[in-house]
Motif scaffolding. Structure first.
Motif, short mmCIF file in Angstrom:
data_model
loop_
_atom_site.label_atom_id
_atom_site.label_comp_id
_atom_site.label_asym_id
_atom_site.label_seq_id
_atom_site.Cartn_x
_atom_site.Cartn_y
_atom_site.Cartn_z
N ASP A 40 -4.46 32.48 5.85
CA ASP A 40 -4.68 32.73 7.28
C ASP A 40 -3.43 33.31 7.93
OD1 ASP A 40 -3.14 30.53 6.99
OD2 ASP A 40 -4.33 29.20 8.29
N GLY A 41 -2.37 33.60 7.15
CA GLY A 41 -1.14 34.18 7.67
C GLY A 41 -0.13 33.17 8.14
N LYS A 42 -0.50 31.89 8.12
CA LYS A 42 0.43 30.85 8.54
C LYS A 42 1.39 30.52 7.42
CE LYS A 42 -2.67 28.55 11.79
NZ LYS A 42 -3.35 27.27 12.13
N ARG A 43 2.65 30.20 7.83
CA ARG A 43 3.63 29.72 6.86
C ARG A 43 3.74 28.21 7.06
NH1 ARG A 43 6.77 34.12 5.00
NH2 ARG A 43 6.42 36.02 6.20
N CYS A 44 3.41 27.42 6.01
CA CYS A 44 3.33 25.96 6.13
C CYS A 44 4.13 25.30 5.04
CB CYS A 44 1.89 25.47 6.07
SG CYS A 44 0.86 26.07 7.42
N ILE A 45 4.68 24.13 5.38
CA ILE A 45 5.35 23.28 4.41
C ILE A 45 4.67 21.92 4.48
CG2 ILE A 45 7.50 22.11 3.86
CD1 ILE A 45 9.00 24.49 4.90
N ASP A 46 4.28 21.36 3.32
CA ASP A 46 3.68 20.03 3.28
C ASP A 46 4.77 19.00 3.08
OD1 ASP A 46 1.21 21.10 3.54
OD2 ASP A 46 0.78 21.14 1.38
N LYS A 47 4.81 17.96 3.96
CA LYS A 47 5.78 16.90 3.84
C LYS A 47 5.02 15.59 3.71
CE LYS A 47 9.76 14.70 5.90
NZ LYS A 47 10.70 14.65 7.04
N VAL A 48 5.35 14.85 2.69
CA VAL A 48 4.70 13.56 2.44
C VAL A 48 5.55 12.47 3.05
CG1 VAL A 48 3.81 11.95 0.75
CG2 VAL A 48 3.61 14.42 0.35
N GLU A 49 4.93 11.65 3.92
CA GLU A 49 5.63 10.53 4.50
C GLU A 49 4.84 9.25 4.20
OE1 GLU A 49 6.12 11.08 8.62
OE2 GLU A 49 7.50 12.78 8.43
N MET A 50 5.57 8.12 4.08
CA MET A 50 4.94 6.82 3.83
C MET A 50 4.67 6.17 5.18
SD MET A 50 4.63 6.80 0.64
CE MET A 50 4.11 5.13 0.36
N VAL A 51 3.40 5.92 5.49
CA VAL A 51 2.99 5.31 6.76
C VAL A 51 2.50 3.88 6.48
CG1 VAL A 51 1.41 5.46 8.72
CG2 VAL A 51 2.33 7.54 7.69
N GLU A 52 2.97 2.95 7.29
CA GLU A 52 2.60 1.54 7.11
C GLU A 52 1.29 1.24 7.85
OE1 GLU A 52 4.86 -1.80 8.92
OE2 GLU A 52 5.43 -2.19 6.84
N GLU A 53 0.32 0.68 7.13
CA GLU A 53 -0.98 0.30 7.71
C GLU A 53 -1.30 -1.15 7.37
OE1 GLU A 53 -3.98 2.84 6.27
OE2 GLU A 53 -3.24 4.64 7.32
N THR A 54 -2.16 -1.72 8.19
CA THR A 54 -2.60 -3.11 7.96
C THR A 54 -3.98 -3.09 7.31
OG1 THR A 54 -1.39 -3.87 9.91
CG2 THR A 54 -3.08 -5.34 9.03
N GLU A 55 -4.11 -3.75 6.21
CA GLU A 55 -5.39 -3.85 5.49
C GLU A 55 -5.93 -5.27 5.59
OE1 GLU A 55 -5.04 -2.57 1.50
OE2 GLU A 55 -5.10 -0.43 1.99
N SER A 268 -16.36 -11.17 8.89
CA SER A 268 -15.00 -11.42 9.39
C SER A 268 -13.98 -10.67 8.51
CB SER A 268 -14.71 -12.93 9.38
OG SER A 268 -14.79 -13.44 8.06
N ARG A 269 -12.82 -10.40 9.12
CA ARG A 269 -11.73 -9.72 8.40
C ARG A 269 -10.60 -10.73 8.21
NH1 ARG A 269 -10.49 -4.22 11.49
NH2 ARG A 269 -9.66 -3.64 9.43
N THR A 270 -10.29 -11.02 6.97
CA THR A 270 -9.30 -12.03 6.62
C THR A 270 -8.19 -11.41 5.75
OG1 THR A 270 -10.56 -12.71 4.67
CG2 THR A 270 -11.07 -13.83 6.74
N ASN A 271 -7.19 -12.24 5.54
CA ASN A 271 -6.07 -11.86 4.67
C ASN A 271 -5.43 -10.53 5.10
OD1 ASN A 271 -4.24 -12.02 2.58
ND2 ASN A 271 -5.67 -11.20 1.02
N PRO A 272 -4.88 -10.48 6.33
CA PRO A 272 -4.22 -9.22 6.75
C PRO A 272 -2.89 -9.02 5.98
CG PRO A 272 -3.93 -10.94 8.39
CD PRO A 272 -4.83 -11.52 7.36
N ARG A 273 -2.63 -7.76 5.64
CA ARG A 273 -1.41 -7.44 4.90
C ARG A 273 -0.97 -6.02 5.23
NH1 ARG A 273 -5.82 -7.79 1.84
NH2 ARG A 273 -6.43 -5.96 0.57
N LYS A 274 0.34 -5.80 5.18
CA LYS A 274 0.93 -4.50 5.46
C LYS A 274 1.11 -3.74 4.16
CE LYS A 274 1.74 -5.00 9.94
NZ LYS A 274 1.18 -4.12 10.96
N VAL A 275 0.58 -2.53 4.14
CA VAL A 275 0.74 -1.67 2.95
C VAL A 275 1.21 -0.30 3.43
CG1 VAL A 275 -1.00 -2.90 1.60
CG2 VAL A 275 -1.70 -1.01 3.05
N LYS A 276 1.95 0.32 2.56
CA LYS A 276 2.43 1.67 2.86
C LYS A 276 1.60 2.66 2.09
CE LYS A 276 7.22 0.70 4.14
NZ LYS A 276 8.65 1.04 3.89
#
Length: 294
Positions: A40-55, A268-276
């Motif tokens: 499409d003519g765009k110049r792009c760079i992909d950057k991978v970042e670690m995002v913390e989410e709650t499961e 119900s949603r139990t056992n919350p935990r942080k994952v990246k």
């Protein structure tokens, strides 16, 4: 399948992160401008970042119980009752009246005459004597007589008898005399006897007496007056009643209940935990003639 897809994306991001040197990929203007243009003519760079989410773990809990549902039904019971049962019979009452009728009839008349009995002849003397003349006849009567004809009949009566949920039919039989009265013409004979005094002139010599002679009979037609019977009858009803016991159905209410199963489920949603989790961020630049990078 969803876990497999997420695992596959994580592996792809991990590979891309390894190729780009992790979080140290430069995303400044110069680096983006130096990237190769896309379709499409765009110049792009992909950057991978670690995002913390709650499961959470999704737990579905279901409770089972029973509800008591009741309704009213009606049961048929039988109770005994005294009832009056009546029968009607008829009594015949007759009155006989007599009326006089006259008719001519030939009867046989017999008499015993007085005859002279003279031992000595003398001058003849005449005098009037009275003789009894009697007659007898058989009078015929056509009479309607009652003739009773009786037969024995078996009468049957059935009743339903309920015991619990079972209904049986109970029958009883008893003999009954049924009579009928009919009229029948019969002949009856009544002897009728009548006597009269008839004058007779007898002549005999003086000094002669009289004695009874031989019986003389002859037929004579005479007018006879007799009583003719006239019968009038009426029927009077006679009612005979008695008490009998009968079963009468009766509805009684009764409550019936049943247990209805019930299931109530909660999530119900139990056992919350942080994952990246690795997230791909796309840094793009659209080159233009004003920038001189086109």
């Amino acid at each position: 399948a969803e876990e497999h897809h997420e695992h596959h994306e994580a592996q792809a991001l991990d590979g891309r992160l390894a190729r780009q040197g992790g979080a140290d990929v430069a995303v400044d203007f110069g680096a983006v401008a130096a990237a190769g243009p896309g379709a499409d003519g765009k110049r792009c760079i992909d950057k991978v970042e670690m995002v913390e989410e709650t499961e959470y773990d999704d737990v579905v809990q279901c409770d089972h119980s029973y509800d008591k549902r009741c309704h009213t039904t009606y049961v048929t019971n039988y109770e005994s009752q005294q009832e009056e049962e009546c029968e009607e019979n008829y009594r015949k009452i007759c009155f006989i009246e007599y009326e006089q009728i006259a008719f001519n009839e030939t009867v046989q008349i017999c008499r015993t005459p007085l005859v002279k009995d003279c031992n000595i002849q003398g001058p003849e003397v005449c005098r009037t004597e009275y003789e009894s003349e009697c007659w007898t006849k058989q009078e015929v009567h056509d009479v309607q007589d009652d003739v009773v004809d009786c037969t024995t009949e078996i009468e049957e009566k059935c009743e339903d008898e309920t015991s619990g949920y079972t209904t049986n039919t109970k029958c009883s039989k008893w003999p009954k005399e049924v009579c009928s009265v009919s009229k029948k013409q019969v002949k009856k004979y009544t002897p009728i006897t009548g006597c009269t005094k008839e004058p007779r002139e007898l002549c005999a010599p003086a000094g002669c007496g009289f004695k009874q002679g031989a019986e003389e009979c002859f037929d004579k037609t005479q007018t006879v007056v007799q009583d003719a019977p006239k019968e009038q009858c009426t029927l009077e009803p006679q009612r005979t009643c008695k008490h009998v016991t009968k079963l009468v159905p009766k509805l009684e209410p009764k409550e019936e209940c049943v247990d209805v199963p019930k299931e109530v489920c909660t999530r119900s949603r139990t056992n919350p935990r942080k994952v990246k989790k690795p997230v791909v961020k796309k840094w793009c630049y659209v080159p233009s003639e004003e920038s001189g990078l086109a």
